[in-house]
Write a protein that holds these residues in place. Structure first.
Motif, mmCIF file in Angstrom:
data_model
loop_
_atom_site.group_PDB
_atom_site.id
_atom_site.type_symbol
_atom_site.label_atom_id
_atom_site.label_comp_id
_atom_site.label_asym_id
_atom_site.label_seq_id
_atom_site.Cartn_x
_atom_site.Cartn_y
_atom_site.Cartn_z
ATOM 1 N N GLY A 81 11.488 62.168 28.286
ATOM 2 C CA GLY A 81 10.313 62.828 28.275
ATOM 3 C C GLY A 81 9.789 63.304 29.625
ATOM 4 N N ILE A 82 10.595 62.765 30.657
ATOM 5 C CA ILE A 82 10.305 63.190 32.090
ATOM 6 C C ILE A 82 11.193 64.511 32.688
ATOM 7 N N ASP A 83 10.562 65.307 33.052
ATOM 8 C CA ASP A 83 11.282 66.462 33.564
ATOM 9 C C ASP A 83 12.089 66.254 34.992
ATOM 10 N N ILE A 84 13.224 65.455 34.630
ATOM 11 C CA ILE A 84 13.748 64.911 36.022
ATOM 12 C C ILE A 84 14.522 65.900 36.807
ATOM 13 N N LYS A 85 15.028 66.983 35.888
ATOM 14 C CA LYS A 85 15.856 68.079 36.931
ATOM 15 C C LYS A 85 14.947 68.654 38.048
ATOM 16 N N ASN A 86 13.580 68.674 37.499
ATOM 17 C CA ASN A 86 12.623 69.498 38.178
ATOM 18 C C ASN A 86 11.690 68.376 39.014
ATOM 19 N N PHE A 87 12.072 67.313 39.140
ATOM 20 C CA PHE A 87 11.327 66.135 39.820
ATOM 21 C C PHE A 87 11.267 66.360 41.007
ATOM 22 N N PRO A 88 10.019 66.841 41.831
ATOM 23 C CA PRO A 88 10.193 67.125 43.102
ATOM 24 C C PRO A 88 10.487 65.930 44.044
ATOM 25 N N THR A 89 11.162 65.885 45.088
ATOM 26 C CA THR A 89 11.244 64.978 45.947
ATOM 27 C C THR A 89 11.186 65.783 47.402
ATOM 28 N N ALA A 90 10.411 64.853 48.307
ATOM 29 C CA ALA A 90 10.058 65.380 49.620
ATOM 30 C C ALA A 90 11.701 65.194 50.573
ATOM 31 N N LYS A 91 11.744 66.061 51.182
ATOM 32 C CA LYS A 91 13.272 66.027 51.848
ATOM 33 C C LYS A 91 13.203 64.748 53.055
ATOM 34 N N LYS A 92 12.066 64.649 53.654
ATOM 35 C CA LYS A 92 11.659 63.262 54.064
ATOM 36 C C LYS A 92 10.316 62.927 53.960
ATOM 37 N N PRO A 93 9.933 61.732 53.897
ATOM 38 C CA PRO A 93 8.611 61.308 53.585
ATOM 39 C C PRO A 93 7.539 62.167 54.605
ATOM 40 N N PHE A 94 6.230 62.441 53.897
ATOM 41 C CA PHE A 94 5.364 62.969 54.606
ATOM 42 C C PHE A 94 4.904 62.381 55.852
ATOM 43 N N LEU A 95 4.981 61.157 55.833
ATOM 44 C CA LEU A 95 4.455 60.239 56.845
ATOM 45 C C LEU A 95 5.434 60.463 58.173
ATOM 46 N N GLU A 96 6.710 60.755 57.770
ATOM 47 C CA GLU A 96 7.586 60.921 59.012
ATOM 48 C C GLU A 96 7.417 62.523 59.342
ATOM 49 N N CYS A 139 2.076 56.696 47.559
ATOM 50 C CA CYS A 139 3.492 56.647 47.306
ATOM 51 C C CYS A 139 4.033 58.215 46.716
ATOM 52 N N PHE A 140 3.235 58.756 45.919
ATOM 53 C CA PHE A 140 3.609 59.933 45.401
ATOM 54 C C PHE A 140 3.698 61.087 46.333
ATOM 55 N N LEU A 141 2.602 61.108 47.087
ATOM 56 C CA LEU A 141 2.159 62.296 48.043
ATOM 57 C C LEU A 141 3.243 62.117 49.213
ATOM 58 N N ASN A 142 3.502 61.028 49.410
ATOM 59 C CA ASN A 142 4.449 60.670 50.593
ATOM 60 C C ASN A 142 5.859 60.830 50.282
ATOM 61 N N GLN A 152 4.003 68.449 49.989
ATOM 62 C CA GLN A 152 3.209 69.743 49.906
ATOM 63 C C GLN A 152 1.730 69.545 49.662
ATOM 64 N N THR A 153 1.272 68.682 48.867
ATOM 65 C CA THR A 153 0.018 68.401 48.541
ATOM 66 C C THR A 153 -0.731 67.841 49.516
ATOM 67 N N ALA A 154 -0.026 66.768 50.129
ATOM 68 C CA ALA A 154 -0.596 66.201 51.351
ATOM 69 C C ALA A 154 -0.605 67.068 52.450
ATOM 70 N N HIS A 155 0.007 67.873 52.696
ATOM 71 C CA HIS A 155 -0.146 68.770 53.565
ATOM 72 C C HIS A 155 -1.330 69.801 53.381
ATOM 73 N N SER A 156 -1.586 70.188 51.977
ATOM 74 C CA SER A 156 -2.651 70.936 51.677
ATOM 75 C C SER A 156 -3.988 69.959 52.012
ATOM 76 N N ILE A 159 -3.630 59.332 60.136
ATOM 77 C CA ILE A 159 -2.628 59.235 59.303
ATOM 78 C C ILE A 159 -1.879 58.042 59.605
ATOM 79 N N PRO A 160 -2.239 56.649 59.429
ATOM 80 C CA PRO A 160 -1.487 55.611 59.737
ATOM 81 C C PRO A 160 0.054 55.774 59.004
ATOM 82 N N LYS A 161 0.841 55.387 59.993
ATOM 83 C CA LYS A 161 2.240 55.465 59.707
ATOM 84 C C LYS A 161 2.786 54.106 58.918
ATOM 85 N N ASP A 162 2.119 53.058 59.249
ATOM 86 C CA ASP A 162 2.638 52.187 58.553
ATOM 87 C C ASP A 162 1.839 51.614 56.978
#
Lengths: 434, 416, 458
Positions: free
Chosen positions: B142-157, B178-181, B186-190, B204-207
């Motif tokens: 039931g999860i739309d895995i092919k369209n499951f977004p992944t960040a190129k690198k973690p937002f924190l980085e 975790c999800f926004l990271n 994109q949402t974290a940037h918003s 935004i604490p890195k750790d």
């Protein structure tokens, strides 16, 4: 020779109330059967003794309020309940009455009215219908949309079972789900479970206002179309009835055309607007002589006219065919019906109860009732309805080609009857086979 | 037994009236009593009474609860079915650890930033390219895995630890989650953009680590505590200048604000600090509504019909329902339409979507239909897990709506 | 234990997922809204009439009894599994086949939840009048089985008044149809009526034709507050005497006012002895006159009378009333719901009777009542963990039933008999009436296969 023990009967109810001269018996009887005797009991214990006596020799027993249907009781006993005609209690606080079954329906309505209360079920046949009969038949009528069918008004009863045993059930509570619902199941059982000897009847307050609107129409279709308009406008009166031209003359002498009677009970303030709305719908729908009638003598006349026309058909159950469809399916029903009956206005009698989607046809002499009923049933079924009553169930099963279902239904019905009346003594003329 | 003994009063208060049936989506969609709140409560009671030995079926009943919390709102007796299920899960954990392996592995991975980051990168890179080659595998459980977004690198980085603005009026600590990271960067940037546009300096604490909610939900209080302590200490000790700890994930928010208190209830020495932290926690919409948004800066060129989905942790956790709706309606030319049962679970419910995917999919389908009935162009919400679940459901149903975080919708309304 | 072969055949009939035989599953189908419980051999959830027929045939072959069940929210014990029985759960027959507003009928499967039907009907501005307090969870099939009531009965009647026709699977596995889809009572045996309220002992209903009505154009909700419960019942009597038929005349006593306030915060004064919720509906033009008359009547005795001005206020009032049962658990963890009805004129005496029972047995009783119907729900508060106290409660419940019968009332106004009140049934009915029930049961189910032991023993 009959097995009826006349002298024992006389011992139970007194000589005067056992009648075995055919000429004197006639006024209590209808139909082709030839019972040996008419007996008029005055109390529950007398009824019970008579039934027990009948049990001794397996004598058939037919029961009626004022008149007994003699079918199946040749050589047997016709029991007339007319001496048991008292109102035993009129309870204003709880809005209930305790009535004996032989009281005429019309008398009861009068007394209830005098007490400032309301008993909605309409009498079947004005002159002879009794309260016992009202519940034994247990039909609905044109006021049922608002008030509920006849069974709604029975809270309990005393009944003499086919074995002579006395059964009492029910109470003055308007809400009661204790045990199995034998109270309402007995309504409509046509005296096959037992003989009502007392009825505990639910009453209502008198409606705050009564008004009617009448009008005449050149065609049944046009008249009926106004009903659909009213339903679409979310107007739901107490009665919304239509009588075809042939019968309308009985309801209201001198009527030319089809007669529409709209009855509004209880709409105190709103009624003022609604009657105008109804009158406009009737007028715009092609009605002539559209008239608003306020509560009073003229209102009573209109309603009595309706009851008279209705009784005309009720009096001859073997010569009518009744069917129901969804109220909004009535226009199609009437158009298709016309193919069977010819011009509807000229048919011996047609009644439409618009809110209930009900039609009653008085058949012309010599009609093959079953054949017509089959055709009518088919058209009704195509519009989500069917011929009314047991006959309807039989015809429905025919259409579904489901003989099994019909067999199941009738065998269940006869099993029930058998359980209550193992000897088959009571009202044997009542058929459960349609 | 101890855990269940603690909640026994509440177990005993359930009179089995069944009123919670209407609240329980897993019951409504399966028609199975053992998947109902009442059923679960009676099972837990049977275990507490020693009449039932926990077995696989029992575990299924307990683990399939969405923890959406609607039953707690519905029960006139004040029985909180979700809390009882939590206790039962803790009880199970204490009895025999978390099973099956997959669930335990998933929870461990979530708890560790390193492992989680690796997981996402792997999935985003190799995983997806493999998946895309498999026909018919569009929806895994039931999860739309092919369209499951992944960040190129973690937002924190991707961002510096401090984002400065001219004339800052507020200093906001951003708990990313975790999800926004890893997924919806994109949402974290918003979030950062909207905050900055409203004169907030963002820290935004890195750790920062996982808030511990997933582990907490499955009865692993130990791991949850470790992560919670780390989170609290990070924000209170190292970044004490942040006026608030803001999150854009309702689930994290509810955990940070409410559940941390429960988690540390048995550590009176640490509890005051926890309380201090909890008081600082604020969800994005709550915060924006509180500091006030200058409506004149919001632009929107074309008319937009928007509906809003209340995440469980937003409506019943943080009890914030007005703020997101008000924010959305501030945006020019937005026509807001309320959907049927907006406040009911979308079917994601943490790991439920993976482990009880059939019922979860039914729940999502119903939600998707409710969205369709509004004729909205856009569904806004306040929880990244809901966002992914809803978008998956909408795509699967062949509908057109876009799912966005309230922060995304607002960010779009600011000129860059 | 069901044999492997039977389980296999059941699974073939309804599918793997719709058969429950594990201990955990069985446990959850062993209870209902009462304190009773039992354990079935299995639970089977059909989704079609044909499946029901197959199940009935198989169970007959195996000589296993069937216990029908809806949502299991009843207060009668009517769905408690009997010995050696399989529960047939209708919660997966949830299709609304048809809603035909033009002809005032809806056709539904028995597992449709009352509330879900109301939601669909409301979209078309229609409703289904019977709405028992459990309506958000209970099924139409269950409502039908128990002949449920609700707050609107005074004007609109109970479930039986809205059943037009049924499809029924008989104990011999044959299907019959009773009534029809149109609102027309027919002369002849009214099979629909005997099946309504029969708690599944006569047949299994697989399709229901229900009567639906347009939502009234207008309604007004009023609240009257009293120092004493008796005062409220005077208002009820006066309203009826004035010829007004409200949809609702709901009463809650001081205890319930307080417990519901804890949950809803509707703003009812906590020191009031009783509150009466009065609702009238109909055409807008008729509302003011009725509200005025009722206001005049109530104000004669009530310490406060007010008309709800907004939808929110109406909603709050009803949330209070609907949560009445559950909310008492805030005082004590368990409660026994009673369901006695007396003729309206005896209502004040019944209130007195309840107080006497509370005193005699030393138990706490809160009263919710459909006062217009004379239907009282005394809630006895206790803790089921205390065996002795539980026994006392049972004795008090019996006393309440006997009190109702002494006042010419009935032991059940709307909850049904099931197992809970079976033992008092012969106190209400004469041997002849009890025998009539048996005759009916025998006609349908001579081998006592459907829900045996409920209502009556054969």
């Amino acid at each position: 020779m009959s097995d009826v023990n006349i002298s024992k009967l006389k011992g139970i109810v007194g000589d005067a109330y056992v009648i075995d001269f055919p000429s004197e018996m006639a006024k209590y009887l209808k139909g082709q059967g030839k019972p040996a005797v008419v007996v008029l009991p005055a109390s529950t214990s007398e009824v019970s003794s008579i039934v027990k006596l009948a049990n001794e020799k397996n004598v058939k027993l037919g029961v009626g309020g004022a008149v007994v249907d003699t079918q199946g009781i040749t050589g047997g006993i016709a029991m007339v309940m007319s001496r048991m005609n008292r109102i035993l209690e009129m309870d204003h606080l709880n809005l209930v009455a305790v009535v004996e079954p032989g009281l005429l329906h019309k008398e009861f309505l009068l007394k209830v009215g005098e007490a400032g209360l309301n008993f909605p079920p309409e009498p079947y046949v004005i002159e002879t219908s009794s309260i016992g009969g009202c519940f034994a038949i247990g039909d609905s009528d044109s006021k049922s949309f608002e008030y509920g069918p006849t069974r709604t008004f029975l809270l309990g009863f005393e009944m003499v079972l086919p074995t002579g045993e006395i059964l009492e059930i029910g109470n003055k509570c308007i809400k009661n789900v204790s045990g199995l619902d034998f109270i309402h199941f007995a309504v409509g059982s046509q005296g096959t479970f037992g003989i009502f000897t007392k009825l505990l009847v639910k009453l209502l307050p008198v409606p705050e206002a009564k008004k009617a609107v009448i009008g005449t129409f050149a065609s049944m279709h046009k008249a009926n179309a106004t009903f659909n308009t009213l339903i679409k406008r979310n107007v739901h009166p107490t009665r919304m009835n239509l009588i075809n031209a042939s019968l309308a003359k009985i309801a209201k002498p001198g009527t030319e055309g089809q007669l529409v009677i709209i009855d509004l009970q209880g709409f105190k303030e709103s009624g003022k607007n609604i009657v105008n709305e109804v009158a406009s719908v009737l007028t715009l729908g092609g009605g002539s002589d559209v008239k608003i009638i306020e509560e009073g003598a003229e209102y009573d006349q209109v309603i009595n006219g309706w009851l008279k026309a209705r009784a005309e058909l009720n009096a001859k159950p073997s010569e009518i065919v009744e069917f129901v469809v969804g109220p909004m399916k009535m226009p199609q029903a009437l158009s298709q019906l016309e193919a069977q009956t010819g011009e509807l206005g000229a048919y011996p009698g047609i009644i439409v109860e618009g809110l209930l989607g009900y039609v009653c046809l008085a058949l012309p002499e010599g009609t093959d009732k079953l054949a017509l009923a089959r055709k009518v049933n088919k058209l009704a079924m195509s519009l989500g309805g069917n011929v009314k009553g047991l006959l309807g169930h039989k015809l429905k099963a025919e259409v579904y080609n489901d003989a099994e279902m019909w067999k199941q239904t009738t065998s269940l019905l006869s099993e029930l009857r058998q359980q209550f009346d193992p000897k088959g003594i009571l009202n044997p003329g009542v058929s459960l086979e349609a | 037994m101890g855990v269940l003994a603690d909640v026994y009063e509440m177990l005993n208060t359930c009179n089995k009236c069944g009123g919670c049936h209407t609240a329980c989506k897993t019951y409504k969609l399966t028609g199975s009593e053992e998947m109902s709140t009442r059923g679960r409560i009676q099972l837990i009671k049977a275990v507490a009474d020693g009449k039932l030995e926990p077995n696989e079926e029992y575990e299924d009943a307990i683990m399939s609860c969405l923890l959406c919390g609607e039953c707690a709102v519905t029960c006139p007796n004040g029985v909180h079915g979700n809390e009882l299920v939590m206790a039962a899960r803790r009880d199970l954990k204490l009895r025999k650890g978390i099973k099956p392996f997959a669930k335990s592995f998933a929870l461990k991975t979530l708890a560790s930033p390193k492992r989680l980051g690796m997981g996402f990168r792997l999935f985003g890179g190799m995983g997806k390219s493999v998946l895309n080659k498999i026909d018919g595998l569009d929806y895994f459980r039931g999860i739309d895995i092919k369209n499951f977004p992944t960040a190129k690198k973690p937002f924190l980085e991707q961002v510096p630890e401090k984002i400065k603005v001219q004339n800052p009026k507020h200093k906001v600590g951003f708990y990313v989650g975790c999800f926004l990271n890893h997924s919806l960067d994109q949402t974290a940037h918003s979030v950062v953009k909207v905050l900055a546009k409203n004169d907030c300096e963002v820290i935004i604490p890195k750790d920062q680590v996982c808030c511990g909610l997933p582990q907490y939900c499955y009865g692993d209080y130990e791991t949850a505590k470790t992560n919670a302590r780390k989170t609290i200490d990070t924000f209170l000790d190292k970044y004490s200048d942040a006026e608030v700890v803001l999150t854009a994930c309702a689930s994290c928010g509810s955990m940070l604000r409410h559940d941390y208190l429960k988690l540390f209830a048995d550590e009176p020495s640490y509890l005051p600090k926890v309380k201090l932290f909890c008081d600082k926690v604020v969800e994005f919409s709550e915060y924006m509504a509180k500091i006030g948004v200058d409506q004149s800066k919001l632009h929107n060129s074309s008319p937009l019909t928007v509906t809003y989905h209340d995440p469980c942790h937003m409506v019943r956790g943080l009890k914030a329902t007005k703020q997101p709706r008000e924010l959305l309606q501030m945006i020019p030319r937005v026509d807001y339409k309320e959907m049927f049962e907006a406040n009911r679970c979308c079917g994601a419910a943490g790991l439920i979507q993976a482990f009880y995917h059939e019922v979860s999919t039914d729940i999502t389908d119903q939600k998707t239909q409710n969205i369709k009935d509004t004729n909205a162009d856009l569904v806004a919400t306040s929880c990244p897990a809901c966002m992914l679940r809803l978008q998956g459901g909408i795509n699967k149903a062949g509908q057109k709506q876009k799912v966005m975080h309230v922060a995304d919708v607002m960010a779009n309304a600011y000129e860059d | 234990m069901l044999s492997q072969a039977v389980v296999k055949r059941l699974k073939e009939i309804v599918g793997e997922r719709n058969v429950v035989t594990d201990k955990v599953g069985l446990l959850t189908y062993g209870y209902d809204g009462t304190l009773l419980s039992g354990e079935a051999l299995g639970v089977v959830s059909p989704t079609t009439t044909e499946q029901v027929v197959e199940i009935v045939k198989l169970m007959n072959e195996q000589d296993i009894k069937l216990v029908p069940r809806g949502a299991g929210t009843n207060e009668s014990g009517g769905t408690i599994p009997s010995a050696k029985s399989v529960v047939i759960s209708f919660t997966k027959m949830t299709k609304i086949h048809e809603i035909d507003t033009e002809n005032f009928v809806a056709v539904v499967e028995p597992g449709v939840i009352n509330f879900d039907l109301q939601v669909e009907l409301a979209k078309k501005n229609f409703y289904f009048p019977p709405d028992p307090s459990s309506f958000k969870a209970s099924t139409i099939g269950g409502n039908l089985g128990e002949c449920s009531g609700g707050p609107k009965c005074f004007k609109y009647g109970v479930t039986r008044d809205y059943m037009l026709g049924l499809e029924v699977v008989l104990p011999n596995g044959k299907v019959i149809q009773t009534g029809g889809r149109n609102f027309q009572s027919e002369p002849g045996y009214d099979l629909t009526r005997i099946i309504v309220g029969s708690e599944g002992i006569l047949g299994l209903v697989t399709k229901v034709f229900v009567r639906i009505l347009p939502i009234p154009r207008a309604k007004k909700t009023m609240l009257a507050l009293y120092d004493k419960v008796e005062d409220a019942s005077q208002t009820v009597a006066d309203i009826v005497a004035a010829g007004i038929i409200p949809t609702t005349l709901e009463l809650m006593d001081n205890l319930l006012i307080n417990t519901t306030e804890d949950f809803t915060h509707a703003g009812l004064p906590r020191d009031a002895g009783a509150v009466l919720i009065i609702e009238v509906d109909g055409y807008p033009e008729d509302m003011d006159g009725q509200v005025k008359t009722i206001g005049e009547i109530a104000s004669k005795i009530a310490k406060e009378f007010k008309v709800a001005q907004t939808a929110v206020e109406v909603d709050q009032i009803w949330t209070s009333r609907r949560s009445a049962f559950g909310s008492v658990a805030r005082v004590r963890p368990s409660y026994g719901v009673n369901d006695i009805t007396v003729p309206r004129s005896n209502f004040p005496k019944a209130i007195g009777g309840v107080l006497k029972v509370a005193k005699d047995f030393g138990v706490t009783i809160g009263v919710v009542a459909h006062a217009g119907d004379g239907n009282l729900h005394p809630l006895i508060l206790f803790d089921q963990r205390n065996k002795e106290e539980t026994e006392t409660v049972h004795a008090a419940e019996q006393a309440l039933c006997m009190m109702a019968l002494d006042l010419e009332g009935t032991i059940s106004g709307e909850h049904g008999i099931g197992l809970v009140k079976k033992k008092y049934l012969d106190k209400e009915f004469t041997p002849a009436a009890m025998e009539a029930f048996r005759k009916i049961k025998r006609s349908f189910d001579p081998s006592n296969r459907f829900n045996p032991g409920k209502i009556i023993d054969l």
